[in-house]
Design a protein around this motif. Sequence first.
Motif, PDB file in Angstrom:
ATOM      1  N   ASP A 210      22.840  11.431 -62.437  1.00 37.85           N
ATOM      2  CA  ASP A 210      23.126  10.298 -63.332  1.00 37.85           C
ATOM      3  C   ASP A 210      23.446   9.037 -62.548  1.00 37.85           C
ATOM      4  N   ARG A 211      22.622   8.772 -61.542  1.00 31.02           N
ATOM      5  CA  ARG A 211      22.792   7.581 -60.726  1.00 31.02           C
ATOM      6  C   ARG A 211      21.512   6.747 -60.804  1.00 31.02           C
ATOM      7  N   ALA A 212      21.665   5.454 -60.625  1.00 27.47           N
ATOM      8  CA  ALA A 212      20.538   4.533 -60.760  1.00 27.47           C
ATOM      9  C   ALA A 212      20.471   3.617 -59.551  1.00 27.47           C
ATOM     10  N   MET A 213      19.287   3.062 -59.315  1.00 28.36           N
ATOM     11  CA  MET A 213      19.122   2.129 -58.205  1.00 28.36           C
ATOM     12  C   MET A 213      18.391   0.885 -58.680  1.00 28.36           C
ATOM     13  N   SER A 214      18.672  -0.216 -57.969  1.00 25.57           N
ATOM     14  CA  SER A 214      17.952  -1.474 -58.150  1.00 25.57           C
ATOM     15  C   SER A 214      17.480  -1.917 -56.776  1.00 25.57           C
ATOM     16  N   PRO A 215      16.173  -2.009 -56.542  1.00 27.53           N
ATOM     17  CA  PRO A 215      15.697  -2.453 -55.225  1.00 27.53           C
ATOM     18  C   PRO A 215      16.105  -3.894 -54.935  1.00 27.53           C
ATOM     19  N   LEU A 216      16.760  -4.091 -53.815  1.00 28.59           N
ATOM     20  CA  LEU A 216      17.148  -5.421 -53.362  1.00 28.59           C
ATOM     21  C   LEU A 216      16.096  -6.022 -52.447  1.00 28.59           C
ATOM     22  N   LEU A 217      15.482  -5.164 -51.630  1.00 25.64           N
ATOM     23  CA  LEU A 217      14.470  -5.594 -50.673  1.00 25.64           C
ATOM     24  C   LEU A 217      13.682  -4.362 -50.248  1.00 25.64           C
ATOM     25  N   SER A 218      12.362  -4.462 -50.280  1.00 19.64           N
ATOM     26  CA  SER A 218      11.501  -3.356 -49.848  1.00 19.64           C
ATOM     27  C   SER A 218      10.305  -3.963 -49.127  1.00 19.64           C
ATOM     28  N   HIS A 219       9.958  -3.399 -47.979  1.00 13.27           N
ATOM     29  CA  HIS A 219       8.792  -3.940 -47.276  1.00 13.27           C
ATOM     30  C   HIS A 219       8.040  -2.837 -46.544  1.00 13.27           C
ATOM     31  N   ALA A 220       6.740  -3.037 -46.444  1.00  9.58           N
ATOM     32  CA  ALA A 220       5.862  -2.168 -45.667  1.00  9.58           C
ATOM     33  C   ALA A 220       5.410  -2.972 -44.455  1.00  9.58           C
ATOM     34  N   THR A 221       5.808  -2.539 -43.274  1.00 10.69           N
ATOM     35  CA  THR A 221       5.547  -3.287 -42.053  1.00 10.69           C
ATOM     36  C   THR A 221       4.963  -2.349 -41.009  1.00 10.69           C
ATOM     37  N   GLU A 301      21.646 -14.963 -43.485  1.00  8.94           N
ATOM     38  CA  GLU A 301      22.155 -14.176 -42.358  1.00  8.94           C
ATOM     39  C   GLU A 301      21.221 -14.275 -41.157  1.00  8.94           C
ATOM     40  N   ILE A 302      19.925 -14.232 -41.397  1.00  4.80           N
ATOM     41  CA  ILE A 302      18.953 -14.335 -40.303  1.00  4.80           C
ATOM     42  C   ILE A 302      19.113 -15.669 -39.573  1.00  4.80           C
ATOM     43  N   GLU A 303      19.269 -16.747 -40.339  1.00  2.00           N
ATOM     44  CA  GLU A 303      19.388 -18.076 -39.742  1.00  2.00           C
ATOM     45  C   GLU A 303      20.643 -18.202 -38.888  1.00  2.00           C
ATOM     46  N   ASN A 304      21.702 -17.510 -39.266  1.00  2.00           N
ATOM     47  CA  ASN A 304      22.991 -17.688 -38.603  1.00  2.00           C
ATOM     48  C   ASN A 304      23.300 -16.604 -37.576  1.00  2.00           C
ATOM     49  N   ARG A 305      22.292 -15.823 -37.214  1.00  2.00           N
ATOM     50  CA  ARG A 305      22.502 -14.754 -36.244  1.00  2.00           C
ATOM     51  C   ARG A 305      21.554 -14.903 -35.052  1.00  2.00           C
ATOM     52  N   ASN A 306      21.983 -14.334 -33.935  1.00  4.64           N
ATOM     53  CA  ASN A 306      21.158 -14.329 -32.729  1.00  4.64           C
ATOM     54  C   ASN A 306      20.278 -13.084 -32.763  1.00  4.64           C
ATOM     55  N   LEU A 307      19.074 -13.235 -33.289  1.00  8.31           N
ATOM     56  CA  LEU A 307      18.169 -12.108 -33.465  1.00  8.31           C
ATOM     57  C   LEU A 307      16.906 -12.317 -32.628  1.00  8.31           C
ATOM     58  N   GLY A 308      16.460 -11.255 -31.987  1.00  2.00           N
ATOM     59  CA  GLY A 308      15.280 -11.357 -31.139  1.00  2.00           C
ATOM     60  C   GLY A 308      13.996 -11.574 -31.915  1.00  2.00           C
ATOM     61  N   THR A 309      13.983 -11.163 -33.187  1.00  2.00           N
ATOM     62  CA  THR A 309      12.771 -11.302 -34.001  1.00  2.00           C
ATOM     63  C   THR A 309      13.005 -12.288 -35.139  1.00  2.00           C
ATOM     64  N   LYS A 310      13.809 -13.298 -34.908  1.00  2.00           N
ATOM     65  CA  LYS A 310      14.237 -14.217 -35.971  1.00  2.00           C
ATOM     66  C   LYS A 310      13.058 -14.807 -36.743  1.00  2.00           C
ATOM     67  N   GLU A 311      12.053 -15.343 -36.051  1.00  2.00           N
ATOM     68  CA  GLU A 311      10.941 -16.000 -36.737  1.00  2.00           C
ATOM     69  C   GLU A 311      10.140 -15.006 -37.568  1.00  2.00           C
ATOM     70  N   GLN A 312       9.861 -13.844 -37.005  1.00  2.00           N
ATOM     71  CA  GLN A 312       9.111 -12.817 -37.722  1.00  2.00           C
ATOM     72  C   GLN A 312       9.898 -12.310 -38.922  1.00  2.00           C
ATOM     73  N   ALA A 313      11.189 -12.106 -38.742  1.00  2.00           N
ATOM     74  CA  ALA A 313      12.033 -11.632 -39.843  1.00  2.00           C
ATOM     75  C   ALA A 313      12.097 -12.661 -40.957  1.00  2.00           C
ATOM     76  N   ARG A 314      12.255 -13.935 -40.595  1.00  2.00           N
ATOM     77  CA  ARG A 314      12.321 -14.985 -41.613  1.00  2.00           C
ATOM     78  C   ARG A 314      11.037 -15.025 -42.435  1.00  2.00           C
ATOM     79  N   LYS A 315       9.902 -15.004 -41.769  1.00  2.00           N
ATOM     80  CA  LYS A 315       8.621 -15.074 -42.474  1.00  2.00           C
ATOM     81  C   LYS A 315       8.446 -13.890 -43.416  1.00  2.00           C
ATOM     82  N   LEU A 316       8.811 -12.698 -42.952  1.00  2.00           N
ATOM     83  CA  LEU A 316       8.662 -11.498 -43.773  1.00  2.00           C
ATOM     84  C   LEU A 316       9.519 -11.576 -45.030  1.00  2.00           C
ATOM     85  N   ILE A 317      10.782 -11.951 -44.871  1.00  2.00           N
ATOM     86  CA  ILE A 317      11.686 -11.991 -46.025  1.00  2.00           C
ATOM     87  C   ILE A 317      11.285 -13.108 -46.986  1.00  2.00           C
ATOM     88  N   GLU A 318      10.814 -14.235 -46.483  1.00  2.00           N
ATOM     89  CA  GLU A 318      10.342 -15.301 -47.368  1.00  2.00           C
ATOM     90  C   GLU A 318       9.160 -14.834 -48.206  1.00  2.00           C
TER      91      GLU A 318
END
Length: 387
Positions: A210-221, A301-318
């Motif tokens: 009797d539990r439910a889910m709501s997808p917040l983010l899903s990606h195939a990469t 969060e991506i913009e305000n963190r030091n991430l090695g894949t920042k540009e790729q992550a930003r584009k994917l989430i957008e």
Amino acid sequence: MNIRAVREGETEVLVPVHLEDVSFPPSQAPVFYNPAMELNRDISVAATAAFVKELSARRNMALSDITYVDALSASGIRGLRIANETGIHATLNDWSEDAYQLIRQNIGHLGLEDRVEATRRNANVLLHENRYNIVDIDPFGTPAPFLAAAARSAVHLLEVTATDTAPLCGAHLHSGIRKYSAVPFNNEYHSEMGVRILLGKITRELSVNDRAMSPLLSHATRHYVRTYLKIDKGAKRTDSMLEQLGYIAHCPSCGSRQAFSGIALFIPKECTRCSSERILAGPLWLGSLHQPEFCNMVLNEIENRNLGTKEQARKLIELCRDELDVPMFYDQHIICKRIGVSPSEIEGFLTALRDRGFAASRTHFSGTSFKTDADIGKIEDILFSLR
């Protein structure tokens, strides 16, 4: 074991020396550390940070009181990064003695003894015996054997990675049926098929309790699927969730597709457009894959963190944020090849769809994919007009 330090984000971890430069799919990867999954981990840190900040504010919880478990940790780099970079309490578990010892060494290396616990247990037993605010399942291969326990253990957020894309996407049909109790098929939108087959399986596992889910983010990469699911409880929410399961009827002859909601229902096999025989996929998730508001939080969060894949992550989430909320996507090149026209520039084509009153968007699945509420006939008419 010879080890050396590597840095991802704001976290320095110890990894075996001979694994440092390995970069191939997780299903074939060494036990401890796969550099090719840095994008996955960067997004995991950003998405988890976005969620726990909201959870902390809503529940008036200290970050250190929020519990996270990585039930299949390997080197522990994901869980170590999440604990170190978000401030929450993490349990890192792996059945391998070598992995367990390396996790313990990394905890000491980072000085996280007060917020990170290492365990060496069967993942399913650990999850059945304990509840965590956030449960993360990231196996080498299919997550299917761990989903029942994970669905029972997760209180607020369930994060799942699947690297067995061939069964999920229909390339290994019978394996997909066995693992996910659903029929996939392998066509131009097989990547989205894999996401929705996985979500359908998780939906059914959650519903048992009797539990439910709501997808917040899903990606195939590349070679994997990753999803972040907000968890709720209650029979009414569960029933509402189950209403978003169903089937896709696809016509291989003309490319039309139709979604049918429900578990047990009659679906005519004859294509309504060309009268050819359609094929059916499902049961699978027909609901939303993303919540745009959450995607914006992740982007912050991506913009305000030091991430090695920042540009790729930003584009994917957008791209995920801006995707039209309909199943399944179309591939412009596939349609153009079938009707004998040259593909036009994708943005111009989407503008032409919108100018004719249809909703349309690009997708994160591929550069030639798009989503629209226009049917295949209208899509073809517009492509002909752009010749």
